[in-house]
Scaffold this active site. Structure first.
Site, PDB file in Angstrom:
ATOM      1  N   HIS A  72      -0.909  21.308   0.996  1.00 41.08           N
ATOM      2  CA  HIS A  72       0.084  22.669   0.582  1.00 41.08           C
ATOM      3  C   HIS A  72       1.202  21.995   0.041  1.00 41.08           C
ATOM      4  O   HIS A  72       1.960  21.572   0.623  1.00 41.08           O
ATOM      5  CB  HIS A  72       0.452  23.418   1.827  1.00 41.08           C
ATOM      6  CG  HIS A  72      -0.587  24.403   2.142  1.00 41.08           C
ATOM      7  ND1 HIS A  72      -0.720  25.254   2.971  1.00 41.08           N
ATOM      8  CD2 HIS A  72      -2.241  24.058   2.166  1.00 41.08           C
ATOM      9  CE1 HIS A  72      -1.827  25.837   3.117  1.00 41.08           C
ATOM     10  NE2 HIS A  72      -2.775  25.247   2.782  1.00 41.08           N
ATOM     11  N   TYR A 200       5.114  33.407   5.183  1.00 40.04           N
ATOM     12  CA  TYR A 200       6.125  33.724   6.180  1.00 40.04           C
ATOM     13  C   TYR A 200       6.938  35.175   5.637  1.00 40.04           C
ATOM     14  O   TYR A 200       7.189  35.264   4.547  1.00 40.04           O
ATOM     15  CB  TYR A 200       7.267  32.702   6.236  1.00 40.04           C
ATOM     16  CG  TYR A 200       6.837  31.481   6.966  1.00 40.04           C
ATOM     17  CD1 TYR A 200       6.098  30.570   6.164  1.00 40.04           C
ATOM     18  CD2 TYR A 200       6.941  31.052   8.283  1.00 40.04           C
ATOM     19  CE1 TYR A 200       5.855  29.266   6.598  1.00 40.04           C
ATOM     20  CE2 TYR A 200       6.612  30.138   9.016  1.00 40.04           C
ATOM     21  CZ  TYR A 200       6.007  29.026   8.013  1.00 40.04           C
ATOM     22  OH  TYR A 200       5.491  27.807   8.370  1.00 40.04           O
ATOM     23  N   PRO A 292       8.120  28.087  16.847  1.00 43.05           N
ATOM     24  CA  PRO A 292       7.226  27.650  16.060  1.00 43.05           C
ATOM     25  C   PRO A 292       7.288  27.949  14.610  1.00 43.05           C
ATOM     26  O   PRO A 292       6.653  27.232  13.590  1.00 43.05           O
ATOM     27  CB  PRO A 292       5.908  28.365  16.524  1.00 43.05           C
ATOM     28  CG  PRO A 292       6.127  29.456  17.459  1.00 43.05           C
ATOM     29  CD  PRO A 292       7.551  29.142  18.000  1.00 43.05           C
ATOM     30  N   LYS A 296       7.718  22.753  13.661  1.00 38.55           N
ATOM     31  CA  LYS A 296       8.342  21.307  13.835  1.00 38.55           C
ATOM     32  C   LYS A 296       7.761  20.666  15.386  1.00 38.55           C
ATOM     33  O   LYS A 296       8.108  19.414  15.559  1.00 38.55           O
ATOM     34  CB  LYS A 296       9.741  21.547  13.987  1.00 38.55           C
ATOM     35  CG  LYS A 296      10.374  21.689  12.547  1.00 38.55           C
ATOM     36  CD  LYS A 296       9.997  20.438  11.493  1.00 38.55           C
ATOM     37  CE  LYS A 296      10.219  21.117  10.028  1.00 38.55           C
ATOM     38  NZ  LYS A 296       9.245  20.165   9.404  1.00 38.55           N
ATOM     39  N   TYR A 384      11.218  21.226   5.499  1.00 37.38           N
ATOM     40  CA  TYR A 384       9.737  21.835   5.965  1.00 37.38           C
ATOM     41  C   TYR A 384       8.920  20.377   5.779  1.00 37.38           C
ATOM     42  O   TYR A 384       8.054  20.322   6.659  1.00 37.38           O
ATOM     43  CB  TYR A 384       9.291  22.808   5.081  1.00 37.38           C
ATOM     44  CG  TYR A 384       8.318  23.744   5.644  1.00 37.38           C
ATOM     45  CD1 TYR A 384       6.892  23.341   5.426  1.00 37.38           C
ATOM     46  CD2 TYR A 384       8.392  24.706   6.371  1.00 37.38           C
ATOM     47  CE1 TYR A 384       5.834  23.911   5.988  1.00 37.38           C
ATOM     48  CE2 TYR A 384       7.336  25.297   6.998  1.00 37.38           C
ATOM     49  CZ  TYR A 384       5.759  24.852   6.626  1.00 37.38           C
ATOM     50  OH  TYR A 384       4.977  25.588   7.195  1.00 37.38           O
TER      51      TYR A 384
END
Ligand code: APR
Ligand code: PHB
Length: 389
Positions: A72, A200, A292, A296, A384
């Protein structure tokens, strides 16, 4: 029985450490409370940072990951239906790999068994003795028989509910915790993901996340009250609520289907310091928990394992204590950065019960900054994809 490193916990942390040690000829024994089937039955997140992929490659456990993992290059953020993409690849030169934690664990078990790794399942009453001396040992029960393993070091990889953390005396430990006033209701469905990347989404009704495991296995979450219960939710009710929270155009194309797993997880931030006491070293969830949102948990367990593996190799190869002496300091430095990112992203994307109008304006301003600022997007992307080890 004697070995060089006793590893308590046969989850990702313990298995990865055992496999890495094996590549350097260092013996270990893994003690696992549950059966292998039980461990592999757990549904967990599956976004791997570049550092974790490199570590699995170093451990010789990357074959299936490279053929089945999904790369991704970015993710979609949405706030009250205003959506924009964060391009990890453009901002950092790196991507993340979507590959379920269960598959990572399965691959690690296969590797340990292929090299006759010593894995002992369904143990009970595990106790760590003399961790503050140079000759620690571990006792445990299995099938009603008590056993003892003498060793040079003990790795506490037994998760948040394990015994390792509390082996460190209470007057030595410092604990930091934040409990969030909501949980995540998650489902797994054998349906195609709603998009090729994760979404998200923050809406007036709360947070939602669209994720996946493979092209025909989707993972979805919606924020829910801590008092909620998965049994309260029919599949239809879940899908209807998810559609209300994700971008309209995705809601229209969402493929729904029966859930094959449905559960609620509470959200917390937790860190214990130090992560070392004498010959005992804590790794992963035994030492820290993150909400979550930033994916991580597994990735921070991996960096702990990296630092401990390097330190143990220095000691066994040359009697050099620099790595193990600096383990706690180095691991915690990265742990706290992961805690910060996870807390920040959770605070940004969720609706809090006590939120006032000013708080909502702060969230909206942060989202607009992210949407319009290359610098802000780069900062999110760097965290990220994974900060350097
Ligand atoms: N003795 C032996 N094993 C134990 C004991 C004990 N007293 N207590 C717990 N265990 C085992 C658990 O059964 C589990 O298999 O230790 C293992 C710990 O694994 P995890 O909880 O998965 O923790 P870790 O390996 O650090 O992996 C962290 O897992 O929980 C997720 O979000 C977390 O993705 C992160 C990852
Ligand atoms: C998941 O796929 O389970 C997942 C992905 C990203 C997250 C959390 C969970 O931030």
């Amino acid at each position: 029985m004697r070995t060089q490193v006793v590893i308590i916990g046969g989850g990702p942390s313990g298995l990865l450490l055992s496999q890495l040690l094996h590549t350097r000829g260092i013996e270990s024994v893994v003690l696992e409370k549950r059966s292998k089937a039980y461990v592999l039955g757990r549904i967990r997140a599956g976004v791997l940072e570049r550092g974790f992929v490199d570590l699995l490659t170093q451990a010789g456990v990357d074959q299936r990951l490279r053929s089945e993992g999904l790369r991704h290059d970015g993710t979609l953020l949405s706030y009250d239906d205003d959506s924009f993409r964060i391009d990890f690849k453009r901002h950092t030169g790196h991507s993340v790999t979507v590959y379920g934690q269960t598959e990572v664990t399965r691959d690690l078990y296969a590797a340990r068994e292929a090299s006759d790794g010593k894995l002992i399942f369904e143990v009970d009453n595990v106790k760590i003795h003399d961790a503050d001396r140079n000759s620690p040992f571990v006792t445990f029960d299995q099938n009603g028989t008590e056993s003892r393993i003498d060793c040079d070091f003990v790795a506490g990889c037994d998760g948040f509910h394990g015994i390792s953390r509390n082996t460190i005396p209470a007057d030595v430990r410092r604990e930091y915790e934040k409990i969030y006033p909501f949980g995540w209701l998650g489902i797994l469905s054998e349906t195609p993901p709603v998009d090729h990347e994760l979404i998200y989404s923050s809406s007036k009704r709360g947070f939602a996340l669209c994720s996946m495991r493979n092209p025909m296995l989707s993972r979805y979450y919606i924020q829910c009250p801590l008092t909620d219960n998965a049994a309260n939710w029919t599949d239809d009710a879940f899908w209807a609520e998810l559609k209300r929270r994700i971008p309209t155009q995705r809601a229209e194309t969402l493929v729904t289907g029966p859930s094959i797993e449905k559960s609620i997880a509470p959200l917390r931030s937790f860190v214990t310091e130090p992560m070392r006491w004498g010959r005992l070293f804590l790794c992963g969830d035994a030492a820290h928990i993150v909400p979550p949102t930033g994916a991580k948990g597994l990735n921070t367990a991996a960096s702990d394992v990296h630092y401990l593996f390097e330190g143990l190799c220095q000691w066994f190869d040359a009697g050099d204590t620099e790595g193990i002496d600096r383990y706690s300091e180095r691991a915690l430095s990265r742990v706290w950065k992961a805690e910060r990112f996870s807390w920040w992203f959770t605070s940004l994307m969720h609706r809090f019960p006590d939120q006032g109008d000013f708080d909502l304006r702060m969230q909206h301003a942060e989202i607009e900054l992210l949407r319009d600022s290359e610098t802000a997007q780069k900062a999110l992307a760097e965290n990220y994809v994974g900060l350097p080890y």
